[in-house]
Scaffold this active site. Structure first.
Site, PDB file in Angstrom:
ATOM      1  N   GLY A  12      44.473  41.909  35.698  1.00  0.00           N
ATOM      2  CA  GLY A  12      44.016  41.445  37.012  1.00  0.00           C
ATOM      3  C   GLY A  12      42.518  41.398  37.205  1.00  0.00           C
ATOM      4  N   ASN A  14      40.694  38.792  36.934  1.00  0.00           N
ATOM      5  CA  ASN A  14      40.442  37.581  37.747  1.00  0.00           C
ATOM      6  C   ASN A  14      40.830  37.832  39.201  1.00  0.00           C
ATOM      7  OD1 ASN A  14      39.453  35.102  36.226  1.00  0.00           O
ATOM      8  ND2 ASN A  14      40.964  35.919  34.826  1.00  0.00           N
ATOM      9  N   LYS A  70      64.137  31.378  43.534  1.00  0.00           N
ATOM     10  CA  LYS A  70      64.418  31.474  44.975  1.00  0.00           C
ATOM     11  C   LYS A  70      63.674  32.662  45.575  1.00  0.00           C
ATOM     12  CE  LYS A  70      68.527  31.526  48.049  1.00  0.00           C
ATOM     13  NZ  LYS A  70      68.505  32.967  48.464  1.00  0.00           N
ATOM     14  N   LEU A  90      51.875  34.595  33.409  1.00  0.00           N
ATOM     15  CA  LEU A  90      52.428  34.073  32.149  1.00  0.00           C
ATOM     16  C   LEU A  90      53.727  33.295  32.296  1.00  0.00           C
ATOM     17  CD1 LEU A  90      51.517  37.047  29.769  1.00  0.00           C
ATOM     18  CD2 LEU A  90      50.356  34.832  30.052  1.00  0.00           C
ATOM     19  N   ASN A 107      45.229  27.096  38.551  1.00  0.00           N
ATOM     20  CA  ASN A 107      45.364  27.928  37.356  1.00  0.00           C
ATOM     21  C   ASN A 107      44.021  28.017  36.643  1.00  0.00           C
ATOM     22  OD1 ASN A 107      46.791  29.410  35.267  1.00  0.00           O
ATOM     23  ND2 ASN A 107      46.587  27.586  33.988  1.00  0.00           N
ATOM     24  N   HIS A 109      42.342  28.623  32.833  1.00  0.00           N
ATOM     25  CA  HIS A 109      42.702  28.637  31.411  1.00  0.00           C
ATOM     26  C   HIS A 109      41.426  28.911  30.600  1.00  0.00           C
ATOM     27  CE1 HIS A 109      45.060  27.800  27.851  1.00  0.00           C
ATOM     28  NE2 HIS A 109      44.032  27.102  27.409  1.00  0.00           N
ATOM     29  N   ASP A 150      49.274  23.281  31.446  1.00  0.00           N
ATOM     30  CA  ASP A 150      47.803  23.127  31.453  1.00  0.00           C
ATOM     31  C   ASP A 150      47.368  21.662  31.512  1.00  0.00           C
ATOM     32  OD1 ASP A 150      47.753  25.735  28.970  1.00  0.00           O
ATOM     33  OD2 ASP A 150      47.658  25.917  31.163  1.00  0.00           O
ATOM     34  N   GLU A 179      35.142  33.098  33.496  1.00  0.00           N
ATOM     35  CA  GLU A 179      36.334  32.943  34.366  1.00  0.00           C
ATOM     36  C   GLU A 179      36.073  33.569  35.723  1.00  0.00           C
ATOM     37  OE1 GLU A 179      40.197  34.015  32.741  1.00  0.00           O
ATOM     38  OE2 GLU A 179      39.365  33.861  30.736  1.00  0.00           O
TER      39      GLU A 179
HETATM   40  C1  GRF Z   1      42.985  36.510  30.227  1.00  0.00           C
HETATM   41  O1  GRF Z   1      43.306  36.241  28.885  1.00  0.00           O
HETATM   42  C2  GRF Z   1      42.343  35.318  30.841  1.00  0.00           C
HETATM   43  O2  GRF Z   1      41.636  34.587  29.874  1.00  0.00           O
HETATM   44  C3  GRF Z   1      43.490  34.518  31.349  1.00  0.00           C
HETATM   45  O3  GRF Z   1      44.470  35.458  31.733  1.00  0.00           O
HETATM   46  C4  GRF Z   1      44.270  36.659  30.984  1.00  0.00           C
HETATM   47  C5  GRF Z   1      44.334  37.864  31.864  1.00  0.00           C
HETATM   48  O4  GRF Z   1      43.250  37.966  32.674  1.00  0.00           O
HETATM   49  N1  GRF Z   1      43.108  33.691  32.455  1.00  0.00           N
HETATM   50  P1  GRF Z   1      43.222  39.033  33.893  1.00  0.00           P
HETATM   51  O5  GRF Z   1      42.220  40.086  33.509  1.00  0.00           O
HETATM   52  O6  GRF Z   1      44.628  39.609  34.050  1.00  0.00           O
HETATM   53  O7  GRF Z   1      42.785  38.250  35.074  1.00  0.00           O
END
Ligand code: GRF
Length: 207
Positions: A12, A14, A70, A90, A107, A109, A150, A179
């Site tokens: 987490g 991001n 749902k 994922l 999203n 990437h 993607d 990111e």
């Molecule tokens: C990382 O590999 C990032 O490159 C991709 O998701 C993965 C987990 O990132 N976007 P985070 O630290 O869980 O946000």
């Protein structure tokens, strides 16, 4: 004020950059809910620490994908979500959810799409493929999610140099920092209604 759902599957970092950007006022919206596809991931801790409702909705807890879907859709509706952000999430979202949130799912990437993306390209695998191929520049892409892997319209991209001494880990670290820079920027643009999707092209409306 718009309601944002952040979907995660891991640490987490991001999510944290989004939380920080909301709390600093850079993103003028609220993160209303965090939903993880896996139990016990650190991203859920981050949400709890910031008093954000957090849930784990994982496929193995459901009889089939339809029930999972749902449950996920109901949670998004419960929180009246305007924007879904996939931050290291994922699972592949179902066509039904993508249709319901057309051009409202973002999203991130860790490569310059359309390179090193699509089925099987996630996390460290992306960076290893970049190293193995020998490209000199990689980067980060933030895009809207469509039914492909993607393949949705690109919102922002930023390049990252690949150094001769890099391995997948050192590259991942440098890419992750970018990111954390451009995902909040893209979310802020969406929240300020400054993104115009024109076919495959996303135009940014200047301030
Ligand atoms: C990382 O590999 C990032 O490159 C991709 O998701 C993965 C987990 O990132 N976007 P985070 O630290 O869980 O946000």
């Amino acid at each position: 004020m718009k309601n944002i759902a952040v979907l995660i599957s891991g640490g987490g970092s991001n999510l944290q950059s989004l939380i920080d950007s909301v709390e600093s006022g850079k993103i003028k919206a609220r993160i209303s809910v965090v939903i993880s596809s896996r139990k016990g991931v650190y991203g859920l801790e981050r949400a709890k620490r910031h008093n954000i409702p957090a849930y784990c909705i994982q496929k193995r807890d459901f009889l089939n994908d339809k029930d999972f879907d749902k449950a996920l859709l109901e949670k998004l509706k419960e929180y009246e979500i305007d924007l879904v952000v996939l931050a290291g999430y994922l699972n592949i979202l179902s066509p039904q959810i993508i249709a319901e949130y057309e051009n409202r799912i973002i999203n991130i990437h860790p490569s310059l799409i359309p390179s090193f993306c699509g089925k099987g390209y996630y996390g460290a695998r992306v960076h290893q493929a970049v190293i193995d191929y020998g490209v000199k520049i990689t980067g980060v892409t933030v895009h809207f999610v469509d039914e492909g892997a993607d393949t949705g319209p690109i919102i922002l991209q930023k390049a990252v140099d690949v150094k001769d001494y890099d391995n997948a880990d050192s590259l991942a670290e440098r890419v992750l920092n970018i990111e954390h820079e451009i995902l909040p920027k893209a979310v802020a643009l969406f929240v300020e209604d400054r993104l115009l999707v024109d076919g495959r092209v996303v135009r940014i409306i200047e301030n």
